[in-house]
Design a protein around this motif. Structure first.
Motif, PDB file in Angstrom:
ATOM      1  N   LEU A   1     -37.115 -12.448   0.304  1.00 56.78           N
ATOM      2  CA  LEU A   1     -36.285 -13.480  -0.325  1.00 56.78           C
ATOM      3  C   LEU A   1     -36.634 -13.616  -1.806  1.00 56.78           C
ATOM      4  CD1 LEU A   1     -34.188 -15.750   0.423  1.00 56.78           C
ATOM      5  CD2 LEU A   1     -36.133 -17.299   0.447  1.00 56.78           C
ATOM      6  N   SER A   2     -37.919 -13.639  -2.100  1.00 61.69           N
ATOM      7  CA  SER A   2     -38.364 -13.908  -3.475  1.00 61.69           C
ATOM      8  C   SER A   2     -37.841 -12.860  -4.440  1.00 61.69           C
ATOM      9  CB  SER A   2     -39.890 -13.921  -3.551  1.00 61.69           C
ATOM     10  OG  SER A   2     -40.399 -14.656  -2.483  1.00 61.69           O
ATOM     11  N   ALA A   3     -37.727 -11.616  -3.944  1.00 63.92           N
ATOM     12  CA  ALA A   3     -37.347 -10.511  -4.809  1.00 63.92           C
ATOM     13  C   ALA A   3     -36.030 -10.774  -5.530  1.00 63.92           C
ATOM     14  CB  ALA A   3     -37.241  -9.235  -3.988  1.00 63.92           C
ATOM     15  N   TRP A   4     -35.108 -11.433  -4.899  1.00 65.27           N
ATOM     16  CA  TRP A   4     -33.807 -11.575  -5.566  1.00 65.27           C
ATOM     17  C   TRP A   4     -33.384 -13.016  -5.801  1.00 65.27           C
ATOM     18  CZ3 TRP A   4     -29.184 -13.443  -3.251  1.00 65.27           C
ATOM     19  CH2 TRP A   4     -29.302 -13.777  -1.894  1.00 65.27           C
ATOM     20  N   LEU A   5     -34.020 -13.949  -5.113  1.00 65.71           N
ATOM     21  CA  LEU A   5     -33.515 -15.318  -5.178  1.00 65.71           C
ATOM     22  C   LEU A   5     -34.394 -16.267  -5.985  1.00 65.71           C
ATOM     23  CD1 LEU A   5     -31.455 -17.345  -4.154  1.00 65.71           C
ATOM     24  CD2 LEU A   5     -32.805 -17.599  -2.090  1.00 65.71           C
ATOM     25  N   LEU A   6     -35.678 -16.236  -5.680  1.00 66.75           N
ATOM     26  CA  LEU A   6     -36.522 -17.309  -6.198  1.00 66.75           C
ATOM     27  C   LEU A   6     -36.831 -17.159  -7.681  1.00 66.75           C
ATOM     28  CD1 LEU A   6     -38.857 -17.805  -3.111  1.00 66.75           C
ATOM     29  CD2 LEU A   6     -36.708 -18.916  -3.651  1.00 66.75           C
ATOM     30  N   LYS A   7     -36.463 -15.995  -8.255  1.00 67.56           N
ATOM     31  CA  LYS A   7     -36.711 -15.797  -9.691  1.00 67.56           C
ATOM     32  C   LYS A   7     -35.734 -16.607 -10.542  1.00 67.56           C
ATOM     33  CE  LYS A   7     -38.469 -11.139  -9.344  1.00 67.56           C
ATOM     34  NZ  LYS A   7     -37.853  -9.894  -8.925  1.00 67.56           N
ATOM     35  N   GLU A   8     -34.578 -16.905  -9.992  1.00 70.02           N
ATOM     36  CA  GLU A   8     -33.516 -17.602 -10.735  1.00 70.02           C
ATOM     37  C   GLU A   8     -33.551 -19.090 -10.402  1.00 70.02           C
ATOM     38  OE1 GLU A   8     -31.280 -16.378 -12.836  1.00 70.02           O
ATOM     39  OE2 GLU A   8     -32.080 -14.338 -12.696  1.00 70.02           O
ATOM     40  N   PRO A   9     -34.030 -19.957 -11.327  1.00 70.60           N
ATOM     41  CA  PRO A   9     -34.143 -21.383 -10.995  1.00 70.60           C
ATOM     42  C   PRO A   9     -32.826 -22.010 -10.540  1.00 70.60           C
ATOM     43  CG  PRO A   9     -35.234 -20.891 -13.083  1.00 70.60           C
ATOM     44  CD  PRO A   9     -34.558 -19.627 -12.658  1.00 70.60           C
ATOM     45  N   ALA A  10     -31.703 -21.596 -11.166  1.00 71.59           N
ATOM     46  CA  ALA A  10     -30.410 -22.202 -10.791  1.00 71.59           C
ATOM     47  C   ALA A  10     -30.021 -21.800  -9.370  1.00 71.59           C
ATOM     48  CB  ALA A  10     -29.322 -21.769 -11.778  1.00 71.59           C
ATOM     49  N   GLU A  11     -30.242 -20.545  -9.046  1.00 71.01           N
ATOM     50  CA  GLU A  11     -29.915 -20.056  -7.696  1.00 71.01           C
ATOM     51  C   GLU A  11     -30.797 -20.734  -6.653  1.00 71.01           C
ATOM     52  OE1 GLU A  11     -27.470 -17.764  -6.737  1.00 71.01           O
ATOM     53  OE2 GLU A  11     -26.832 -18.253  -8.770  1.00 71.01           O
ATOM     54  N   LYS A  12     -32.064 -20.902  -7.025  1.00 70.88           N
ATOM     55  CA  LYS A  12     -33.015 -21.539  -6.114  1.00 70.88           C
ATOM     56  C   LYS A  12     -32.584 -22.992  -5.843  1.00 70.88           C
ATOM     57  CE  LYS A  12     -37.907 -22.553  -5.585  1.00 70.88           C
ATOM     58  NZ  LYS A  12     -39.261 -22.342  -6.044  1.00 70.88           N
ATOM     59  N   ALA A  13     -32.238 -23.704  -6.914  1.00 71.53           N
ATOM     60  CA  ALA A  13     -31.856 -25.114  -6.779  1.00 71.53           C
ATOM     61  C   ALA A  13     -30.596 -25.256  -5.930  1.00 71.53           C
ATOM     62  CB  ALA A  13     -31.640 -25.719  -8.162  1.00 71.53           C
ATOM     63  N   LYS A  14     -29.643 -24.330  -6.131  1.00 70.06           N
ATOM     64  CA  LYS A  14     -28.385 -24.366  -5.374  1.00 70.06           C
ATOM     65  C   LYS A  14     -28.670 -24.283  -3.870  1.00 70.06           C
ATOM     66  CE  LYS A  14     -25.322 -20.927  -5.943  1.00 70.06           C
ATOM     67  NZ  LYS A  14     -24.561 -20.016  -6.799  1.00 70.06           N
ATOM     68  N   ARG A  15     -29.614 -23.442  -3.505  1.00 70.64           N
ATOM     69  CA  ARG A  15     -29.918 -23.256  -2.085  1.00 70.64           C
ATOM     70  C   ARG A  15     -30.786 -24.384  -1.525  1.00 70.64           C
ATOM     71  NH1 ARG A  15     -28.465 -18.800  -4.383  1.00 70.64           N
ATOM     72  NH2 ARG A  15     -27.315 -17.265  -3.165  1.00 70.64           N
TER      73      ARG A  15
END
Ligand SMILES: NC(=O)c1ccc[n+]([C@@H]2O[C@H](COP(=O)([O-])OP(=O)(O)OC[C@H]3O[C@@H](n4cnc5c(N)ncnc54)[C@H](O)[C@@H]3O)[C@@H](O)[C@H]2O)c1
Length: 257
Positions: free
Chosen positions: A197-211
């Motif tokens: 998951l971290s590889a593609w999602l958690l690097k982007e703060p906006a994407e992380k917050a959305k989820r």
């Protein structure tokens, strides 16, 4: 005090990282002898060293679950080392970046995802279930995903289809082999903080917050959240749980808005 998996021999795929690694260490601590399989031999050896450091017993095996000869040999190695197999924990899975909507996913990406995520489970069951039968019964645990239960506006259609297939396959296995004392269940994790998951999602703060906004418990899952359920399914505590698709997702699939 004896562990919850004392005397059991458990084959775990994808044991070199994330939830497979956490499961190997925990199962070994609970008294299981683990056959830890992964495509990446160095990674799975590291996992086995962690299990041994925690006082457990595990065997590292390099196997690509999408290749029949690898899976056949892994099962053989496990039976040779531990004398039997009681649990098949089909955890290995991939979610490559090129997996998107059906209209823009390359055929090669589609085939690869289905080969690892679905054919891999078929192969482990093909070679492993006869060993469970020889042991007088056991437990098959298939790792699906919450994405098999609801649609997503950010599609990963090959991955979603592969995980839906696992839920269907799990039910077929439950009905076929339940009478022979093998129970089969699927786990549907929500987003768990692992390398996948971290590889593609958690690097982007906006994407992380959305989820995060969609998760009633207010946090992503941890490997241990899933491994606790897998431990129940591997142990005799789950002796009447068969054919279930069990969600561990912090409430995401209950959240309409
Ligand atoms: N992390 C999540 O958010 C999440 C959510 C729902 C479901 N899942 C599922 O949980 C399972 C474990 O995911 P994770 O997050 O721990 O992943 P991860 O990427 O951290 O670990 C997966 C492991 O599988 C191994 N692997 C990949 N292809 C393989 C192959 N062909 N043969 C053998 N091993 C192979 C990798 O080397 C790696 O060690 C996967 O099936 C995944 O689809 C993950």
């Amino acid at each position: 005090m004896s562990g919850r998996l004392e005397g059991k021999s458990c084959l775990i795929t994808g044991a070199g990282s994330g939830m497979g690694r956490a499961a190997t260490v925990r199962f070994a601590r609970e008294g299981a002898r683990v056959v830890a399989c992964d495509l990446d031999l160095d990674a799975v050896r590291e996992t086995v060293a962690m299990a041994e450091a925690a006082g457990g017993r595990a065997l590292a095996v390099r196997a690509d679950v999408s290749k029949e000869s690898d899976v056949r040999e892994a099962v053989k190695a496990g039976v040779k080392a531990h004398g039997r197999l009681d649990v098949l924990y089909n955890n290995a899975g991939i979610m490559p970046a090129g997996d998107h909507s059906v209209v823009d996913t390359d055929e090669a990406v589609w085939d690869k995802v289905l080969a690892v995520n679905v054919k891999g489970v078929y192969l482990v069951c093909k070679h492993g279930i006869p060993e469970l039968l020889a042991a007088g019964g056991g437990s098959v645990i298939n790792v699906a995903s919450f994405v098999a239960l609801l649609g997503c506006t950010v599609p990963q259609d090959a991955y979603t289809a592969s995980k839906g297939a696992l839920i269907a396959l799990t039910k077929s296995l439950a009905v076929q082999f339940g009478p022979k004392r093998i129970r089969s269940n699927a786990i549907c994790p929500g987003p768990i903080e692992t390398p996948l998951l971290s590889a593609w999602l958690l690097k982007e703060p906006a994407e992380k917050a959305k989820r995060l906004n969609r998760i009633p418990m207010g946090r992503f899952g941890k490997s241990e959240d899933v491994v606790n359920l897998a431990l129940y399914l591997a142990s005799d505590e789950s002796s009447w749980t068969n054919g279930a698709a069990l969600v561990v997702d912090g409430g995401i699939t209950s959240n309409y808005f």
